[in-house]
Design a protein around this motif. Structure first.
Motif, mmCIF file in Angstrom:
data_model
loop_
_atom_site.group_PDB
_atom_site.id
_atom_site.type_symbol
_atom_site.label_atom_id
_atom_site.label_comp_id
_atom_site.label_asym_id
_atom_site.label_seq_id
_atom_site.Cartn_x
_atom_site.Cartn_y
_atom_site.Cartn_z
ATOM 1 N N LEU A 1 1.901 9.606 -5.437
ATOM 2 C CA LEU A 1 2.104 10.987 -4.971
ATOM 3 C C LEU A 1 3.355 11.620 -5.552
ATOM 4 O O LEU A 1 3.365 12.785 -5.924
ATOM 5 N N ASN A 2 4.438 10.848 -5.602
ATOM 6 C CA ASN A 2 5.723 11.404 -6.050
ATOM 7 C C ASN A 2 5.977 11.183 -7.527
ATOM 8 O O ASN A 2 7.004 11.583 -8.049
ATOM 9 N N ARG A 3 5.082 10.463 -8.156
ATOM 10 C CA ARG A 3 5.265 10.110 -9.573
ATOM 11 C C ARG A 3 6.605 9.434 -9.794
ATOM 12 O O ARG A 3 7.245 9.618 -10.832
ATOM 13 N N SER A 4 7.067 8.709 -8.777
ATOM 14 C CA SER A 4 8.315 7.976 -8.963
ATOM 15 C C SER A 4 7.935 6.562 -9.372
ATOM 16 O O SER A 4 6.940 6.025 -8.917
ATOM 17 N N PRO A 5 8.721 5.969 -10.277
ATOM 18 C CA PRO A 5 8.312 4.667 -10.795
ATOM 19 C C PRO A 5 8.492 3.522 -9.797
ATOM 20 O O PRO A 5 7.678 2.615 -9.743
ATOM 21 N N ARG A 6 9.549 3.556 -8.987
ATOM 22 C CA ARG A 6 9.823 2.422 -8.102
ATOM 23 C C ARG A 6 10.146 2.934 -6.711
ATOM 24 O O ARG A 6 11.300 3.223 -6.394
ATOM 25 N N ALA A 7 9.133 3.049 -5.874
ATOM 26 C CA ALA A 7 9.350 3.552 -4.517
ATOM 27 C C ALA A 7 10.234 2.575 -3.737
ATOM 28 O O ALA A 7 10.020 1.361 -3.774
ATOM 29 N N ARG A 8 11.241 3.124 -3.033
ATOM 30 C CA ARG A 8 12.125 2.278 -2.214
ATOM 31 C C ARG A 8 11.445 1.994 -0.877
ATOM 32 O O ARG A 8 11.088 2.923 -0.157
ATOM 33 N N VAL A 9 11.304 0.709 -0.559
ATOM 34 C CA VAL A 9 10.600 0.325 0.665
ATOM 35 C C VAL A 9 11.573 -0.252 1.687
ATOM 36 O O VAL A 9 12.324 -1.175 1.380
ATOM 37 N N GLY A 10 11.591 0.300 2.890
ATOM 38 C CA GLY A 10 12.421 -0.226 3.976
ATOM 39 C C GLY A 10 11.554 -0.748 5.108
ATOM 40 O O GLY A 10 10.410 -0.328 5.280
ATOM 41 N N MET B 1 0.833 -1.208 0.000
ATOM 42 C CA MET B 1 0.000 0.000 0.000
ATOM 43 C C MET B 1 0.865 1.256 0.000
ATOM 44 O O MET B 1 0.582 2.222 -0.703
ATOM 45 N N GLY B 2 1.925 1.224 0.788
ATOM 46 C CA GLY B 2 2.821 2.376 0.864
ATOM 47 C C GLY B 2 3.503 2.640 -0.471
ATOM 48 O O GLY B 2 3.629 3.789 -0.907
ATOM 49 N N SER B 3 3.932 1.555 -1.147
ATOM 50 C CA SER B 3 4.567 1.693 -2.463
ATOM 51 C C SER B 3 3.634 2.388 -3.435
ATOM 52 O O SER B 3 4.024 3.321 -4.144
ATOM 53 N N VAL B 4 2.397 1.917 -3.466
ATOM 54 C CA VAL B 4 1.428 2.469 -4.412
ATOM 55 C C VAL B 4 1.213 3.957 -4.130
ATOM 56 O O VAL B 4 1.253 4.786 -5.043
ATOM 57 N N LEU B 5 1.044 4.297 -2.860
ATOM 58 C CA LEU B 5 0.794 5.700 -2.510
ATOM 59 C C LEU B 5 2.004 6.578 -2.838
ATOM 60 O O LEU B 5 1.862 7.656 -3.417
ATOM 61 N N ALA B 6 3.200 6.098 -2.486
ATOM 62 C CA ALA B 6 4.410 6.890 -2.747
ATOM 63 C C ALA B 6 4.598 7.106 -4.245
ATOM 64 O O ALA B 6 4.947 8.205 -4.688
ATOM 65 N N GLU B 7 4.339 6.059 -5.016
ATOM 66 C CA GLU B 7 4.516 6.183 -6.462
ATOM 67 C C GLU B 7 3.463 7.117 -7.057
ATOM 68 O O GLU B 7 3.752 7.911 -7.951
ATOM 69 N N LEU C 1 15.291 7.261 9.542
ATOM 70 C CA LEU C 1 13.941 7.673 9.189
ATOM 71 C C LEU C 1 13.886 9.032 8.526
ATOM 72 O O LEU C 1 13.119 9.257 7.594
ATOM 73 N N PHE C 2 14.684 9.982 9.047
ATOM 74 C CA PHE C 2 14.606 11.348 8.537
ATOM 75 C C PHE C 2 15.683 11.634 7.505
ATOM 76 O O PHE C 2 15.899 12.764 7.113
ATOM 77 N N GLU C 3 16.399 10.590 7.092
ATOM 78 C CA GLU C 3 17.484 10.763 6.132
ATOM 79 C C GLU C 3 17.014 10.548 4.698
ATOM 80 O O GLU C 3 17.789 10.692 3.757
ATOM 81 N N GLY C 4 15.754 10.175 4.552
ATOM 82 C CA GLY C 4 15.237 9.968 3.197
ATOM 83 C C GLY C 4 15.832 8.766 2.492
ATOM 84 O O GLY C 4 15.856 8.715 1.269
ATOM 85 N N VAL C 5 16.344 7.778 3.254
ATOM 86 C CA VAL C 5 16.942 6.607 2.599
ATOM 87 C C VAL C 5 15.892 5.733 1.932
ATOM 88 O O VAL C 5 16.196 4.954 1.034
ATOM 89 N N ALA C 6 14.630 5.866 2.385
ATOM 90 C CA ALA C 6 13.548 5.072 1.796
ATOM 91 C C ALA C 6 12.361 5.982 1.510
ATOM 92 O O ALA C 6 12.170 7.003 2.167
ATOM 93 N N ASP C 7 11.567 5.619 0.499
ATOM 94 C CA ASP C 7 10.347 6.381 0.224
ATOM 95 C C ASP C 7 9.211 5.910 1.126
ATOM 96 O O ASP C 7 8.288 6.659 1.407
ATOM 97 N N ALA D 1 7.269 -7.090 -7.351
ATOM 98 C CA ALA D 1 6.481 -5.860 -7.517
ATOM 99 C C ALA D 1 6.858 -4.782 -6.498
ATOM 100 O O ALA D 1 6.374 -3.658 -6.580
ATOM 101 N N ILE D 2 7.706 -5.135 -5.524
ATOM 102 C CA ILE D 2 8.108 -4.157 -4.508
ATOM 103 C C ILE D 2 9.615 -3.970 -4.530
ATOM 104 O O ILE D 2 10.372 -4.938 -4.562
ATOM 105 N N ASN D 3 10.039 -2.722 -4.503
ATOM 106 C CA ASN D 3 11.455 -2.367 -4.522
ATOM 107 C C ASN D 3 11.973 -2.321 -3.080
ATOM 108 O O ASN D 3 12.160 -1.248 -2.510
ATOM 109 N N PHE D 4 12.195 -3.511 -2.513
ATOM 110 C CA PHE D 4 12.577 -3.613 -1.097
ATOM 111 C C PHE D 4 14.061 -3.349 -0.923
ATOM 112 O O PHE D 4 14.891 -4.014 -1.539
ATOM 113 N N ILE D 5 14.393 -2.371 -0.080
ATOM 114 C CA ILE D 5 15.813 -2.028 0.101
ATOM 115 C C ILE D 5 16.386 -2.594 1.408
ATOM 116 O O ILE D 5 17.531 -2.348 1.738
#
Lengths: 338, 338
Positions: free
Chosen positions: A163-172, A155-161, A211-217, A199-203
């Motif tokens: 909202l941000n129009r990014s093709p592959r949201a990084r998931v941590g 669900m988070g991947s779909v929302l991030a993609e 969390l606040f370093e933006g390492v994951a979407d 289907a998920i770009n798991f990092i």
């Protein structure tokens, strides 16, 4: 009617949102006389045709037990608002009311999407650089199985993609150490499931300090951990405020620097206090519900309305349903081949 | 030998601690030639009689799997140091090494106190006003039963009362809401146990945002939540740093204010970054072990040594054992009367 300030915040916010978004139509659900009075006070020109009022005198209060609220109050403003989503009369609902009651009402009326066990609450987390990441769950589910954490990732991947129009949201996956042997069983199992899912770009695992370093979407955790995390982060910001106020009382250098720093501190607060990133999505339902913080300001409530507009535009629930069915099909395929 | 910097930090810190505490005697366990070389470089006058070196070339590394480290390395500096606590040759042990290995070695050699299931790691949390509170567990136990949370409350109370010389430490249970129906089962059950226990001054649930407000002297949670909490709080501080650095590159007002604010920010960091509150106690063992942060500076490692001195002075393990047996006796009494 919800939140600490009720229509004193929601009505001016509604008018502000209408003036910003030309095609927006808002339904205000609650006490008609009160709403009309507040509208009359601050109504801008030409907005009235895009405002509809649905009257009810009944409300859910912040201290109502959610289950009791749901059983006893199916004429409350909250219930009627969610019902309008169900009936397709509106594309999304925004509430600053009782979170537990909103979750239960959402699940009861809208139901979860196929393949999703329970809805999750998503907070937007500000990043050090500029990018916003999503943290879920931040309070809907205190205990989570690996399957639920996996669903949060989807669900988070779909929302991030969306909202941000990014093709592959990084998931941590939020964990207490990067090593494989750390963490609890649910988290380790969820990691395996995510690694196996194309289907998920798991990092991998991320820790609290990332969390606040933006390492994951998208960062996934259970609702207990997520809730404590966003609240303690907000607590740190409050400490900064207190210390700066103390600083003012000291030397002239301290006072001068406090004064000069005020805009920077204000900017800082806007960027790092997740409570001000207002408008948390209740993801996983067959319809869009956005929860505003109870003590949101007018601008805060406008943010929540704008989050609802974005999710309605993108048809996020449908996107999630599509992604879940793709993943299920791929899994069935893998099983069939084995 | 432990930590990111090894003896380059631990040896100068040892000398600094010795110069501050006249009755302190330190045993340095590790590679004797390296230690002697480092000592020779920075040795103060008259300290040598209070330094003993125990040689071993074997060490546990940060990436060693804790279980493997314990099985394969019973001649490591960490193992030998903990063994000295067991043998009564020293009153406490300080290590900046692998946390998991230190925990396992501590449990294996020292054993837990009667009535304590597992040791917990205690972090000192800075408060907005001035008081420090204790947060436990911050990483030793990812899943905790209600009984363990209760034991954390007992151990935390004893430590807070010993360190602050306060008679009745206020104990809060970290939860996601103050209402009774919120939170998970373990937390709710632990709350009931704490309410029923006269030996603990239980003040109820506290939320993430209360953590830095000093509302409680002791805050209890499981190790997963605690670990994420202290790390995300430290993450917020890092974001502040980054934003301030960005500010410097802007207008002269920003640059001037950054410059003026630097001492205040430094003070802020010292006060709110839990990672700098160095020296986490491993509570619940039959002996005192203090864990230093792996990347601690010389002053940070001195703090950890001083935490060890305080706990040895107060005989914290004995105090915990006493309190546990008092509580057990009271419980037995209650049961007998029923």
């Amino acid at each position: 009617m919800g939140g600490d300030h009720g229509i004193a915040v929601t009505v001016p916010a509604a008018l502000k949102a209408l003036s910003r978004h030309e095609s927006l139509v808002l339904h205000l659900i609650g006490d008609e006389p009160q709403i009309s009075k507040e509208l009359a006070r601050s109504m801008g020109q030409g907005l009235s045709t895009r405002i509809k009022i649905k009257h009810t005198a009944d409300t859910v209060t912040a201290t109502d037990n959610p289950a009791v609220a749901l059983r006893g109050k199916n004429n409350s403003s909250m219930y009627l608002a969610v019902e309008m989503v169900k009936q397709g009369e509106v594309e999304a609902c925004v509430s600053a009311g009782n979170t537990g009651a909103l979750l239960l009402t959402g699940r009861h009326l809208l139901k979860t999407l196929p393949g999703i066990d329970k809805p999750a609450i998503v907070a937007r987390i500000p990043g050090a650089v500029s990018k916003t990441s999503l943290l879920l769950d931040v309070g809907a589910n205190v205990d989570c199985k690996a399957e639920q954490l996996f669903q949060f990732a989807v669900m988070g991947s779909v929302l991030a993609e969306a909202l941000n129009r990014s093709p592959r949201a990084r998931v941590g996956l939020l964990n207490i150490g990067e090593e494989d042997f750390k963490g609890n069983e649910q988290v380790r199992k969820a990691a395996q499931m995510l690694e196996a899912c194309e289907a998920i770009n798991f990092i991998g695992y991320v820790e609290g300090n990332d969390l606040f370093e933006g390492v994951a979407d998208v960062v996934v955790c259970d609702g207990f951990v997520g809730n404590v995390t966003i609240k303690s982060s907000a607590g740190v910001v409050n400490v900064i405020n207190t210390i700066l106020r103390q600083g003012k009382r000291r030397s002239w250098v301290s006072r001068l620097s406090s004064l000069l720093m005020r805009p920077l501190i204000r900017q800082l607060q806007k960027r790092i206090d997740p409570a001000r990133f207002n408008g948390a999505s209740l993801l996983g339902l067959q319809g869009s519900i956005i929860k505003s913080h109870g003590n949101a300001t007018v601008d805060g409530f406008v943010s929540a309305i704008e989050q609802a507009i974005r999710e309605a535009d993108k048809r996020v629930p449908q996107l999630i349903a599509d992604r879940v069915s793709t993943i299920m099909a791929a899994n069935a395929d893998t099983v069939a081949k084995q």
